[in-house]
Enzyme design. Structure first.
Site, mmCIF file in Angstrom:
data_model
loop_
_atom_site.group_PDB
_atom_site.id
_atom_site.type_symbol
_atom_site.label_atom_id
_atom_site.label_comp_id
_atom_site.label_asym_id
_atom_site.label_seq_id
_atom_site.Cartn_x
_atom_site.Cartn_y
_atom_site.Cartn_z
ATOM 1 C CB ALA A 19 -12.115 10.207 3.699
ATOM 2 C CB THR A 35 -4.352 5.823 0.767
ATOM 3 O OG1 THR A 35 -3.421 6.872 0.588
ATOM 4 C CG2 THR A 35 -3.681 4.629 1.426
ATOM 5 C CE1 TYR A 36 -10.571 9.605 -4.527
ATOM 6 C CE2 TYR A 36 -11.180 10.551 -2.416
ATOM 7 C CZ TYR A 36 -11.302 10.498 -3.784
ATOM 8 O OH TYR A 36 -12.183 11.350 -4.416
ATOM 9 C CB ALA A 69 -17.824 0.629 3.336
ATOM 10 N NE ARG A 87 -17.321 5.828 8.217
ATOM 11 C CZ ARG A 87 -17.272 5.859 9.529
ATOM 12 N NH1 ARG A 87 -18.357 5.570 10.226
ATOM 13 N NH2 ARG A 87 -16.142 6.142 10.160
ATOM 14 N N GLY A 88 -14.586 5.777 4.875
ATOM 15 C CA GLY A 88 -13.682 6.910 5.118
ATOM 16 C C GLY A 88 -13.796 7.374 6.553
ATOM 17 C CE LYS A 128 -16.784 -3.551 4.875
ATOM 18 N NZ LYS A 128 -15.934 -2.501 5.455
ATOM 19 C CD GLU A 181 -2.849 1.127 2.394
ATOM 20 O OE1 GLU A 181 -3.541 0.093 2.479
ATOM 21 O OE2 GLU A 181 -2.947 2.079 3.181
HETATM 22 P P1 FAD Z 1 -17.813 0.692 7.238
HETATM 23 O O1 FAD Z 1 -17.666 -0.696 6.751
HETATM 24 O O2 FAD Z 1 -18.954 1.493 6.717
HETATM 25 O O3 FAD Z 1 -17.906 0.650 8.838
HETATM 26 C C1 FAD Z 1 -17.840 1.865 9.593
HETATM 27 C C2 FAD Z 1 -18.550 1.678 10.929
HETATM 28 O O4 FAD Z 1 -19.976 1.551 10.696
HETATM 29 C C3 FAD Z 1 -18.147 0.393 11.682
HETATM 30 O O5 FAD Z 1 -18.162 0.681 13.055
HETATM 31 C C4 FAD Z 1 -19.249 -0.593 11.327
HETATM 32 O O6 FAD Z 1 -19.419 -1.594 12.328
HETATM 33 C C5 FAD Z 1 -20.457 0.331 11.224
HETATM 34 N N1 FAD Z 1 -21.466 -0.166 10.262
HETATM 35 C C6 FAD Z 1 -21.239 -0.609 9.013
HETATM 36 N N2 FAD Z 1 -22.395 -0.972 8.422
HETATM 37 C C7 FAD Z 1 -23.382 -0.749 9.327
HETATM 38 C C8 FAD Z 1 -24.798 -0.931 9.329
HETATM 39 N N3 FAD Z 1 -25.423 -1.418 8.236
HETATM 40 N N4 FAD Z 1 -25.498 -0.581 10.454
HETATM 41 C C9 FAD Z 1 -24.855 -0.096 11.552
HETATM 42 N N5 FAD Z 1 -23.517 0.088 11.603
HETATM 43 C C10 FAD Z 1 -22.796 -0.222 10.510
HETATM 44 N N6 FAD Z 1 -9.625 5.815 4.939
HETATM 45 C C11 FAD Z 1 -9.504 6.779 4.006
HETATM 46 O O7 FAD Z 1 -10.049 7.863 4.173
HETATM 47 N N7 FAD Z 1 -8.758 6.585 2.865
HETATM 48 C C12 FAD Z 1 -8.131 5.411 2.606
HETATM 49 O O8 FAD Z 1 -7.480 5.268 1.564
HETATM 50 C C13 FAD Z 1 -8.257 4.344 3.560
HETATM 51 N N8 FAD Z 1 -7.692 3.142 3.356
HETATM 52 C C14 FAD Z 1 -7.906 2.123 4.258
HETATM 53 C C15 FAD Z 1 -7.375 0.854 3.991
HETATM 54 C C16 FAD Z 1 -7.563 -0.213 4.879
HETATM 55 C C17 FAD Z 1 -7.015 -1.578 4.551
HETATM 56 C C18 FAD Z 1 -8.306 0.014 6.099
HETATM 57 C C19 FAD Z 1 -8.499 -1.113 7.085
HETATM 58 C C20 FAD Z 1 -8.828 1.276 6.361
HETATM 59 C C21 FAD Z 1 -8.646 2.337 5.460
HETATM 60 N N9 FAD Z 1 -9.174 3.607 5.692
HETATM 61 C C22 FAD Z 1 -9.034 4.608 4.748
HETATM 62 C C23 FAD Z 1 -9.836 3.912 6.958
HETATM 63 C C24 FAD Z 1 -11.375 3.722 6.916
HETATM 64 O O9 FAD Z 1 -11.946 4.642 6.021
HETATM 65 C C25 FAD Z 1 -11.886 3.924 8.333
HETATM 66 O O10 FAD Z 1 -11.470 2.888 9.178
HETATM 67 C C26 FAD Z 1 -13.379 4.216 8.483
HETATM 68 O O11 FAD Z 1 -13.595 4.699 9.803
HETATM 69 C C27 FAD Z 1 -14.269 2.995 8.275
HETATM 70 O O12 FAD Z 1 -14.303 2.627 6.960
HETATM 71 P P2 FAD Z 1 -15.023 1.252 6.504
HETATM 72 O O13 FAD Z 1 -15.002 1.250 5.048
HETATM 73 O O14 FAD Z 1 -14.473 0.100 7.249
HETATM 74 O O15 FAD Z 1 -16.519 1.565 7.018
#
Ligand code: FAD
Length: 296
Positions: free
Chosen positions: A50, A47-48, A123, A107-108, A163, A16
């Site tokens: 957010a 990465t991007y 997400a 989600r970011g 998801k 990454e």
């Molecule tokens: P989600 O999967 O949407 O989860 C977020 C929260 O919502 C969790 O607590 C989950 O339990 C909860 N949730 C999900 N779905 C529901 C539902 N249906 N009902 C109720 N609660 C729900 N961030 C950036 O900005 N740019 C990047 O490039 C980046 N790269 C990353 C790469 C990796 C490998 C990882 C692990 C993280 C990265 N992140 C990045 C960070 C990420 O954006 C954050 O961790 C963010 O807070 C959560 O993103 P997610 O996609 O996991 O969210």
């Protein structure tokens, strides 16, 4: 190639990188990529930012160059909370015309100074939207110790299942420093029917400040062994770097022995670290020949 196809033939090793800050020339990242060339990763993800903290448009440009100029499969990260549907559409069209087939749908992180757009809350909403609007391979993030906003790991796993069911092809974990969290998470994920490949995200330690930032941001636990190492070397940057690399190699060897689907290395744009780790583990991934044979 879709990254999920690679898991069918081997244990994946991926890297990454992040785009340079707005004030830095994009050429910097190409020098980093030049130095990473000897490593032969299965893919490189970009990465991007957010919350607008990074030069977002460069994610697409770099992901395209990795694929088209370096001949390495690439993944574009795409966080959605500050995007609307037309904005995502535009990005999808750009990725498609650049031949980038893989998206890490996120989600970011929440930026308290910015008002989220209303089109994507989680997400999984982005995953469903991309599924309806293209034929990308979709990757999702996951959290062996639970996401820091989730009330419990069980809740987070239930949300992860939503998801994955929305159309995620493979998962990459947040960094962790204690492999037992990964093993227990993987077992629980499999038990609830999450059966896509789960790559372990490994971040080598550069310095104490970096780790303190990560711990406060992600809420990961630090094992005693790790804290002792940091305390011993915190004032000796060169020793800390080598100790951090050794710790990451130790984690990777243990994960490979436990049949991990893949290792995703957070390189922090540091080719030295990536090369050292690759040199120490490439034979275990089956990507390099042993330079000696002691089995005779
Ligand atoms: P989600 O999967 O949407 O989860 C977020 C929260 O919502 C969790 O607590 C989950 O339990 C909860 N949730 C999900 N779905 C529901 C539902 N249906 N009902 C109720 N609660 C729900 N961030 C950036 O900005 N740019 C990047 O490039 C980046 N790269 C990353 C790469 C990796 C490998 C990882 C692990 C993280 C990265 N992140 C990045 C960070 C990420 O954006 C954050 O961790 C963010 O807070 C959560 O993103 P997610 O996609 O996991 O969210």
């Amino acid at each position: 190639m879709k990254t999920s196809e690679i898991f069918k033939t081997k244990t994946v090793f991926s890297l990454e990188i992040f785009p340079p800050k707005r004030t830095t020339s994009i050429e910097v990242i190409y020098r980093t990529l030049d130095e990473l060339q000897g490593i032969n990763p299965d893919f490189i993800s970009v990465t991007y930012g957010a919350g607008g903290s990074e030069a977002n448009s460069t994610t697409l440009e770099i992901a395209s160059s990795i694929k088209n100029n370096y001949g390495i499969e690439s993944v574009a990260h795409l966080p959605c909370i500050y995007l609307d549907k037309p904005g995502v559409h535009k990005i999808l069209r750009g990725l498609q015309s650049a031949g980038v087939e893989n998206i890490l749908a996120l989600r970011g992180d929440v930026n308290p100074d910015l008002e989220p757009k209303k089109d994507f809350r989680y997400a999984s909403d982005l995953v469903s939207f991309i599924r309806e609007n293209g034929s990308f391979n979709l990757i999702g993030a996951c959290y062996p110790e639970g996401h820091n906003e989730a009330p419990s790991l069980a809740d987070d796993l239930r949300n992860l299942k939503i998801k994955v069911d929305a159309g995620v092809d493979h998962l990459i974990t947040q960094l962790f420093f204690d492999n037992s969290y990964f093993y227990s998470f993987r077992e629980r994920a499999r038990a609830i029917g999450i059966d896509v490949p789960i790559e372990a995200g490994i971040m080598p330690v550069l310095n104490k400040k970096q780790i303190e930032r990560m711990v406060s941001l992600c809420g990961v636990n630090l094992p005693r062994k790790f804290i002792t190492m940091m305390e011993k070397y915190e004032n000796n940057p060169a020793a800390m770097l080598d100790a951090g690399i050794a710790y990451a190699v130790d984690q990777i060897v243990d994960l490979l022995a436990h049949d991990v689907d893949g290792i995703h290395l957070y390189t922090m744009n540091n080719p030295y670290i990536a090369q050292k780790i690759y040199a120490a583990t490439s034979v275990l991934f089956g990507t390099a020949q042993r330079s000696y044979d002691n089995t005779a």
